[in-house]
Design a protein around this motif. Structure first.
Motif, short mmCIF file in Angstrom:
data_model
loop_
_atom_site.label_atom_id
_atom_site.label_comp_id
_atom_site.label_asym_id
_atom_site.label_seq_id
_atom_site.Cartn_x
_atom_site.Cartn_y
_atom_site.Cartn_z
N LYS A 120 0.99 -0.97 -0.29
CA LYS A 120 0.53 0.47 -0.16
C LYS A 120 0.86 0.96 0.08
CE LYS A 120 -4.43 -1.71 0.38
NZ LYS A 120 -5.50 -1.64 -0.84
N GLU A 136 3.52 -5.36 1.64
CA GLU A 136 2.76 -6.14 1.80
C GLU A 136 3.20 -7.67 2.29
OE1 GLU A 136 -1.37 -7.29 3.38
OE2 GLU A 136 -0.60 -5.51 2.75
N ARG A 178 -6.63 -0.21 10.80
CA ARG A 178 -6.72 -1.73 11.08
C ARG A 178 -6.99 -2.25 12.14
NH1 ARG A 178 -2.28 -4.84 8.47
NH2 ARG A 178 -3.11 -7.00 7.91
N TYR A 192 -10.08 3.36 3.63
CA TYR A 192 -8.97 3.11 4.38
C TYR A 192 -9.04 1.32 4.45
CZ TYR A 192 -6.31 6.73 4.32
OH TYR A 192 -5.07 8.10 4.51
N ARG A 193 -10.50 0.98 5.19
CA ARG A 193 -10.26 -0.55 5.61
C ARG A 193 -10.44 -0.94 4.19
NH1 ARG A 193 -13.20 0.40 11.45
NH2 ARG A 193 -11.28 0.66 12.15
N TYR A 205 -8.35 -1.93 1.65
CA TYR A 205 -7.53 -3.53 2.13
C TYR A 205 -7.84 -4.61 2.30
CZ TYR A 205 -4.40 -5.77 5.47
OH TYR A 205 -3.35 -6.50 5.66
N ALA A 206 -9.15 -4.00 2.51
CA ALA A 206 -10.10 -5.70 2.41
C ALA A 206 -10.00 -6.25 1.08
CB ALA A 206 -11.42 -5.01 2.61
N GLN A 241 -7.30 -7.87 -0.25
CA GLN A 241 -6.91 -9.17 0.37
C GLN A 241 -7.90 -9.65 -0.54
OE1 GLN A 241 -5.25 -10.14 3.07
NE2 GLN A 241 -3.91 -8.28 2.24
N ILE A 257 -10.54 -11.34 6.45
CA ILE A 257 -10.54 -10.52 5.90
C ILE A 257 -11.08 -9.26 6.53
CG2 ILE A 257 -10.62 -9.25 3.56
CD1 ILE A 257 -10.32 -11.73 2.52
N SER A 258 -12.46 -9.45 7.03
CA SER A 258 -13.11 -8.27 7.62
C SER A 258 -12.50 -8.27 8.97
CB SER A 258 -14.73 -9.17 8.00
OG SER A 258 -15.33 -8.21 8.71
N GLU A 301 -8.97 -8.44 9.59
CA GLU A 301 -7.88 -8.20 9.63
C GLU A 301 -8.01 -6.54 8.86
OE1 GLU A 301 -5.59 -10.46 7.01
OE2 GLU A 301 -5.51 -12.50 8.29
N SER A 302 -9.28 -6.22 7.99
CA SER A 302 -9.36 -4.97 7.74
C SER A 302 -9.83 -4.09 8.98
CB SER A 302 -10.07 -5.13 6.64
OG SER A 302 -9.66 -6.14 5.35
#
Length: 298
Positions: free
Chosen positions: A48, A77, A197, A235-236, A239-240, A243, A254-255, A257-258
């Motif tokens: 990122k 990453e 995150r 942002y979240r 990122y998701a 992933q 993923i939910s 972790e984001s």
């Protein structure tokens, strides 16, 4: 509390600007800013990229020019490229490194305009990216200070003459702020970059800006043109998305972790942004990827 750190760039005595080749240290740097222009070429790595309030994926070949005091960082990453393999070329200079009036010369007017655009952060692509990355690889191996200087001017002229670019902060969210405003908003953005995150606190962000929560919410939206919560969600979700397409992790993992504490809330926010559920987004991406491979092999 993490804040946008101010970096002092000090060239060696024999140079008027800095040319450095970094390993993973380039990606370990915190969200920071400095008074110099910065041209960064990612030789190897992905993750990122954060520039001002802009967040986006980057891959090997990433070529970005940043203006003075524009906060930024590149975050690798985990698992994509080993830290030992990650590599970037970074050039830092101020607009007076060849004299106060050097870039005011008529012959350099295009570079002067390039510098003006760089306050937004500029991502170069296509042939420009390929050609300049090649020039930068040669520049970093050059031993002659004179040739290094000439090569840098050639790079800047190539960038200045290109229309193959994207402005990262298209609304000049950070670029048009006063110095006082940047000093107030940059640490808040740094807090978001490092913590989105995890659990993000409005009170903590307001405290960083030294404001009451009500005053901070109004101020944040005035500066970024988004609410504090909209920025966190963006942002979240970004990122998701990364992933979803780059890993085979379960949607629930993923939910969390984001930064989404509730899977149903993640589904709701994701569908509102992408008009698809996370699972269907992943399926469509994989289907398009397979179809694209079939067309290339046909």
């Amino acid at each position: 509390m993490i804040k946008a750190s101010y970096e002092v760039v000090q060239p060696a005595n024999s140079q008027s600007f800095l040319v450095r080749k970094f390993d993973k240290l380039a990606f370990d740097a915190p969200y920071h800013f400095h008074e110099e222009y910065e041209l960064t070429c990612v030789i190897k790595g992905s993750g990122k990229r954060y520039v001002g309030s802009h967040m986006e994926d980057f891959v090997s070949g990433d070529l970005v020019l940043l203006g003075p005091n524009l906060p930024h960082c590149w975050k690798l990453e985990p698992g994509e490229v080993s830290p030992e393999e990650a590599c970037a070329i970074v050039i830092q200079f101020n607009d007076a490194f060849l004299g106060d009036d050097f870039f005011n010369k008529f012959e350099l007017q295009h570079i002067k305009k390039l510098f003006q655009r760089s306050g937004c952060g500029i991502l170069f692509h296509s042939d420009t990216q390929v050609e300049v990355n090649h020039l930068l690889r040669e520049l970093v191996e050059e031993k002659s200070n004179f040739r290094i200087l000439i090569c840098l001017l050639e790079v800047l002229q190539r960038l200045a003459s290109s229309d193959e670019y994207i402005l990262l902060d298209q609304h000049r969210v950070i670029a048009e702020r006063t110095l006082a405003e940047r000093e107030r908003i940059n640490p808040v953005l740094a807090y978001l970059v490092e913590n989105f995150r995890k659990q993000v606190s409005l009170d903590a962000a307001a405290s960083i800006a030294n404001m009451t929560t009500n005053a901070f919410c109004k101020y944040f939206k005035k500066v970024t043109r988004k609410t504090f919560m909209e920025t966190i969600i963006e942002y979240r979700l970004n990122y998701a998305i990364q992933q979803l397409v780059q890993t085979d992790k379960p949607i629930s993992e993923i939910s969390f972790e984001s930064g989404f504490g509730d899977v149903s809330h993640f589904y709701k926010m994701f569908k509102a942004k992408m008009q698809l559920s996370p699972l269907n987004y992943r399926k469509r991406f994989m289907r398009n990827l397979i179809n694209g491979d079939k067309k290339q092999s046909a």
